[in-house]
Every structure is written in C-alpha cells, then in structure tokens.
Motif scaffolding. Structure first.
Motif, PDB file in Angstrom:
ATOM      1  N   ASP A 114       0.844  -1.190   0.000  1.00 18.14           N
ATOM      2  CA  ASP A 114       0.000   0.000   0.000  1.00 18.14           C
ATOM      3  C   ASP A 114       0.887   1.251   0.000  1.00 18.14           C
ATOM      4  OD1 ASP A 114      -1.843   2.006   0.308  1.00 18.14           O
ATOM      5  OD2 ASP A 114      -2.618   1.292   2.240  1.00 18.14           O
ATOM      6  N   GLN A 117       1.258   4.055   2.740  1.00 16.69           N
ATOM      7  CA  GLN A 117       2.153   3.972   3.893  1.00 16.69           C
ATOM      8  C   GLN A 117       3.397   4.838   3.701  1.00 16.69           C
ATOM      9  OE1 GLN A 117       1.113  -0.749   4.316  1.00 16.69           O
ATOM     10  NE2 GLN A 117       3.028  -0.060   5.231  1.00 16.69           N
ATOM     11  N   ASP A 120       3.325   8.409   5.088  1.00 17.71           N
ATOM     12  CA  ASP A 120       3.347   8.596   6.542  1.00 17.71           C
ATOM     13  C   ASP A 120       4.687   8.240   7.166  1.00 17.71           C
ATOM     14  OD1 ASP A 120       0.643   9.355   6.542  1.00 17.71           O
ATOM     15  OD2 ASP A 120       0.005   7.260   6.556  1.00 17.71           O
ATOM     16  N   GLU A 196      11.091  -1.076   6.691  1.00 13.35           N
ATOM     17  CA  GLU A 196       9.925  -1.820   7.151  1.00 13.35           C
ATOM     18  C   GLU A 196       9.808  -3.094   6.326  1.00 13.35           C
ATOM     19  OE1 GLU A 196       5.912  -0.325   5.691  1.00 13.35           O
ATOM     20  OE2 GLU A 196       7.176   1.456   5.355  1.00 13.35           O
ATOM     21  N   HIS A 198       7.538  -5.899   4.403  1.00 17.03           N
ATOM     22  CA  HIS A 198       6.253  -6.149   3.741  1.00 17.03           C
ATOM     23  C   HIS A 198       6.062  -7.652   3.606  1.00 17.03           C
ATOM     24  CE1 HIS A 198       2.830  -5.936   1.169  1.00 17.03           C
ATOM     25  NE2 HIS A 198       3.472  -6.435   0.124  1.00 17.03           N
TER      26      HIS A 198
END
Length: 221
Positions: A114, A117, A120, A196, A198
């Motif tokens: 997505d 994300q 942010d 991050e 996924h």
C-alpha cells in the motif's frame, strides 16, 4: 509528497519481449506493468509522478501521456539509454522532484504494498526502504532490520524497489552513472536509514517465469 518511478532500464532478461516494447509497457493483466503502479499511487493519494525514461522512452511517454487517465500529473525525466543507472537517474530528476522527501518505486516490481504507507514515513531518516522475503534468485538478501533501522547484519531481507528518499541523500553526487544501492549504504553507514517489512505479495518481474507469475496474479485479482 511526489513519487518517482524508475522506468529507464533495458529489460535484457525479458528479451525478445523487450526488443520492441519497453519493459514498463509489457502487459500484465490487461494493463501495462507501470500502469499498476500509477493506479496504486493514485489510490494512495499521490498527485504528481516523475518517470525517468531512456530505452524506447518515447513509447512510454506516448502510452502514459500526462497521467490524467489515472488522475495524476506525470512529468518525464529523459536520459540517454544505459547512461545513468538507478542512482544517476534520480540525480538527473532532482530538479523535478523538489526539496521534500519523495517516494521511489522501481517499475520492475509487481506488489500489493500500500503506497499510502509511504506518505506517513517519519522524516527522521535520509532513506526509508521496504524489504521483502528473499526470492529464490536472490537468496542472500540485501539488508537486515533492527527496531525499524536498516542494518548490515543477518538475517537479511531483499530491498523491494520501494522506498522514500530525501534529496539530501543524493547531494554532491552530480549527474553520473551509479546504482541506488550506493545511496542506501551511505545512509545505513551514517545511521540514517530506516526500513519496514512487507509480508504481502511481491514479484521482481525480471524473468519470463516471474512475468507469467505476475500475469497469473493480476488475473486472479
């Protein structure tokens, strides 16, 4: 936030498909591979996308136009084919990207990540990367993760070709040929790289078998 899609590559491993069609325009589930990125970016609230083009770049420009089909504004950064690699391609486009952090996406991947994300991501690092499980063809991976920081340690995951970058991370390099990984490793060494994981779908569409997998996934979706 602006986004940039890297779309200047030759697509050698998909020849002969790419002899006359640039890789980003190869059909995946009824629309070009790059079209899936544009649709996802629009759905994630992005409004302006920079696309670098080189090999058969005029075909890409003619096919995508100004981006209004997706509710986007597309601007193009033209390059000489084979001249700049991924990092140099970003440097060449910096004037179009502005001074704020920007999302950077490889046109070569197919994913359900997505992109909202990316809007942010805290502005505490020069580079933010999305990592995925190591595919069979890249079993050694690229980087590790520790409490949201990118680290040069095991266990390693694979860079997904998706991230957020600050213009400062390219400062002083000039427009020359170099890979994007040089920017990532410099930020990592300075403690200024985050990441991050996924866990969802992701395919590096670099081989005929991967292209067929992406097409099958798109048809199921």
């Amino acid at each position: 936030m602006k986004a940039m899609i890297l779309a200047a590559g030759r697509g050698e491993r998909l020849r002969p498909l790419t002899d006359h069609t640039p890789k980003p325009l190869i059909d995946v589930g009824g629309q070009p591979l790059i079209g899936h990125h544009l649709q996802a970016l629009a759905e994630a609230g992005f409004e302006e996308v920079v696309i670098n083009v080189a090999y058969l770049g005029e075909q890409i420009i003619a096919a995508l136009g100004d981006g209004s089909r997706w509710g986007l504004r597309i601007v193009y950064s033209r390059e000489t084919p084979g001249a700049l690699d991924t990092g140099g391609g970003v440097c060449n486009a910096l004037a179009l990207l502005g001074e704020a952090p920007f999302a950077l996406i490889s046109a070569d991947v197919f994913t359900d990540f997505d992109y909202a994300q990316l809007r942010d991501v805290p502005a505490t690092a020069r580079v933010h990367t999305v990592l995925v499980d190591n595919p069979e063809h890249h079993a050694a991976g690229d980087f590790g993760l520790s409490d949201g920081r990118l680290v040069d340690a095991e266990p390693r995951l694979t860079y997904a070709g998706v991230g957020v970058y600050t213009p400062a991370s390219f400062a002083g390099r000039g427009v020359q040929r170099f890979p994007l990984v040089a920017v990532i490793r410099e930020a990592l060494a300075a403690g200024l790289a985050s990441g991050e994981y996924h866990a969802g779908g992701w395919i590096d569409v670099g081989r005929p078998s991967a292209l067929e997998a992406a097409r099958a996934w798109a048809m199921r979706a």
